[in-house]
Design an enzyme around this catalytic site. Sequence first.
Site, PDB file in Angstrom:
ATOM      1  N   CYS A 108      -4.419  -0.599  -2.469  1.00 43.39           N
ATOM      2  CA  CYS A 108      -3.632   0.341  -3.281  1.00 43.39           C
ATOM      3  C   CYS A 108      -2.145   0.166  -3.052  1.00 43.39           C
ATOM      4  O   CYS A 108      -1.397  -0.196  -3.948  1.00 43.39           O
ATOM      5  CB  CYS A 108      -4.020   1.774  -2.921  1.00 43.39           C
ATOM      6  SG  CYS A 108      -5.747   2.029  -2.974  1.00 43.39           S
TER       7      CYS A 108
HETATM    8  N1  SAJ Z   1       1.094   1.837   6.672  1.00 41.37           N
HETATM    9  C1  SAJ Z   1       2.205   1.543   7.449  1.00 41.37           C
HETATM   10  N2  SAJ Z   1       3.010   2.563   7.867  1.00 41.37           N
HETATM   11  C2  SAJ Z   1       2.734   3.872   7.524  1.00 41.37           C
HETATM   12  C3  SAJ Z   1       1.593   4.148   6.728  1.00 41.37           C
HETATM   13  C4  SAJ Z   1       0.786   3.116   6.314  1.00 41.37           C
HETATM   14  O1  SAJ Z   1       2.478   0.380   7.770  1.00 41.37           O
HETATM   15  O2  SAJ Z   1       3.484   4.748   7.946  1.00 41.37           O
HETATM   16  C5  SAJ Z   1       0.241   0.749   6.196  1.00 41.37           C
HETATM   17  C6  SAJ Z   1      -1.186   0.874   6.684  1.00 41.37           C
HETATM   18  O3  SAJ Z   1      -1.348   0.230   7.916  1.00 41.37           O
HETATM   19  C7  SAJ Z   1      -1.958   0.168   5.566  1.00 41.37           C
HETATM   20  C8  SAJ Z   1      -1.137   0.460   4.316  1.00 41.37           C
HETATM   21  O4  SAJ Z   1       0.164   0.826   4.778  1.00 41.37           O
HETATM   22  O5  SAJ Z   1      -1.970  -1.224   5.787  1.00 41.37           O
HETATM   23  C9  SAJ Z   1      -1.718   1.573   3.422  1.00 41.37           C
HETATM   24  O6  SAJ Z   1      -1.925   2.668   4.222  1.00 41.37           O
HETATM   25  P1  SAJ Z   1      -2.324   4.122   3.602  1.00 41.37           P
HETATM   26  O7  SAJ Z   1      -2.305   5.080   4.738  1.00 41.37           O
HETATM   27  O8  SAJ Z   1      -1.511   4.452   2.438  1.00 41.37           O
HETATM   28  O9  SAJ Z   1      -3.851   3.966   3.226  1.00 41.37           O
HETATM   29  P2  SAJ Z   1      -4.718   3.593   1.936  1.00 41.37           P
HETATM   30  O10 SAJ Z   1      -4.078   2.520   1.149  1.00 41.37           O
HETATM   31  O11 SAJ Z   1      -6.104   3.409   2.416  1.00 41.37           O
HETATM   32  O12 SAJ Z   1      -4.817   4.928   1.078  1.00 41.37           O
HETATM   33  C10 SAJ Z   1      -3.817   5.269   0.254  1.00 41.37           C
HETATM   34  C11 SAJ Z   1      -3.789   6.791   0.330  1.00 41.37           C
HETATM   35  N3  SAJ Z   1      -3.229   7.133   1.635  1.00 41.37           N
HETATM   36  C12 SAJ Z   1      -2.508   8.191   1.955  1.00 41.37           C
HETATM   37  O13 SAJ Z   1      -2.077   8.931   1.117  1.00 41.37           O
HETATM   38  C13 SAJ Z   1      -2.266   8.461   3.403  1.00 41.37           C
HETATM   39  C14 SAJ Z   1      -3.097   7.209  -0.830  1.00 41.37           C
HETATM   40  O14 SAJ Z   1      -1.844   6.616  -0.819  1.00 41.37           O
HETATM   41  C15 SAJ Z   1      -3.935   6.878  -2.047  1.00 41.37           C
HETATM   42  O15 SAJ Z   1      -4.747   7.994  -2.333  1.00 41.37           O
HETATM   43  C16 SAJ Z   1      -4.845   5.702  -1.835  1.00 41.37           C
HETATM   44  O16 SAJ Z   1      -4.134   4.787  -1.054  1.00 41.37           O
HETATM   45  C17 SAJ Z   1      -5.205   5.108  -3.185  1.00 41.37           C
HETATM   46  O17 SAJ Z   1      -6.400   4.838  -3.353  1.00 41.37           O
HETATM   47  O18 SAJ Z   1      -4.325   4.957  -4.014  1.00 41.37           O
END
Ligand code: SAJ
Length: 428
Positions: free
Chosen positions: A273
């Site tokens: 995502c």
């Molecule tokens: N990440 C970082 N630093 C941060 C947060 C995340 O480096 O502070 C990285 C994570 O390690 C990962 C990526 O970013 O590789 C994405 O992380 P994520 O926490 O956004 O997780 P996803 O992609 O599984 O889920 C996200 C949802 N997450 C949150 O809102 C916390 C949301 O953005 C969406 O509902 C979902 O993608 C979607 O399906 O769109």
Amino acid sequence: MVTTHRFVVERVRVSVDLVVVGVGYVGLPLAAAASAAGLSVVGYDTSPAVVDTLRAGRSHVLDVSHARLKAMRANGFTVTADPSVLSRADTVVICVPTGLGPDGGPDLSAVRAAAATVSDHLRPGTLVVLESTSFPGTTDEVVRPVLERHGLVAGEDFPLGYSPERIDPGNRRHGVRTTPKVVSGHTPLCAKHCAAFYGRFVDTVVVAKGTREAEMAKLLENTYRYVNIALVNEIAVFCDRLGVDVWDVLRCAATKPFGFAPFTPGSGVGGHCIPVDPRYLLDKARREGARLGVVEAARRVDAAMPGYVAQRVARLLADDGRTVAGSRVLLLGVAYKADVPDTRESASIRVADELAALGARISYHDPVAGPVPRLGPPVTDLDSALRDSDATVLLVPHGGYDLSRLARNARLLLDVTGRVPGGEVQRL
Ligand code: SAJ
């Protein structure tokens, strides 16, 4: 005279409240929430493996346990690869992947195929909703024409809506029912149908002005994360140059109770995502002749992070009198984020590529995610791998890692996650 009574039995169409098209990490939790609220739900999927797994009572989705799937089935949930079920649906929700094509641009092939299948079985009055994340205009300009190709008209013969999915894989606090649901419609009446449908099993429903606003809201949500992650990564690299402890900076900044949302630096953004959605936005901008400089800059920062981590490993080895070339480097965590068994777009794999390009001999371990074929088999004995490796890199803070043990047993340790205790540990 014998009179035979011929009963003309109209085929009684037993309607189904909801047919979910695509029962993956978005569709299955949606089906579960609707089923728990008493709706009759059928999952339709083109993957025989998915259908067989679910029919065998096994969930392939982290956020839907086998027990929850059992409860769904007790409520009548079934799965099929037969699209004719769509003709019995009161509501159809499309939850298929929207990834990137070979050109790096949006790949709507699954959405188009799903819409075509729905249109072949669409009955007047059936509410059709798209949940897949895509650029503004997708519902109206891509999905609607396909649904209308047999003559039914959206907004007149059937309601058409868009409602972005907000599944956060592994999130135990927020599920489908408790996460506010943005809904929208091709017409105000379509929006009302969409809101009424989700209102049956979601606590809070928010009606957008139109499908484009709802589509853009989703892209904003995820691009917001992408840009802010890039910001903390850029600050982390600069802090390293200044000799400033970025983790203490973040600890202090996060105490601000308003106007600041904490993000953590890392090896880059993974998953299906966050790294993908901004590309949909950039592609839309390109087609409209617009520039999204902030998003483009975030992409450059994110793209550079795996290489930066590799350089930090090289520096760690050099301080120990070794060159990267020929050194044995153990990577801990190849999943795209902690405690999620998914390696798609994982930044860890990009770190492995960067280190291999410098001549390092890579091994990896992950207690949650399965093997990554192109990196070979994972190590299974962590302690001996720690001892045998010249350097170890903690890339993903899986809950199963004993961080103090890693610090004790690794010859050299670079902690990319900022989680390992102890002052002498090298951190990003
Ligand atoms: N990440 C970082 N630093 C941060 C947060 C995340 O480096 O502070 C990285 C994570 O390690 C990962 C990526 O970013 O590789 C994405 O992380 P994520 O926490 O956004 O997780 P996803 O992609 O599984 O889920 C996200 C949802 N997450 C949150 O809102 C916390 C949301 O953005 C969406 O509902 C979902 O993608 C979607 O399906 O769109």
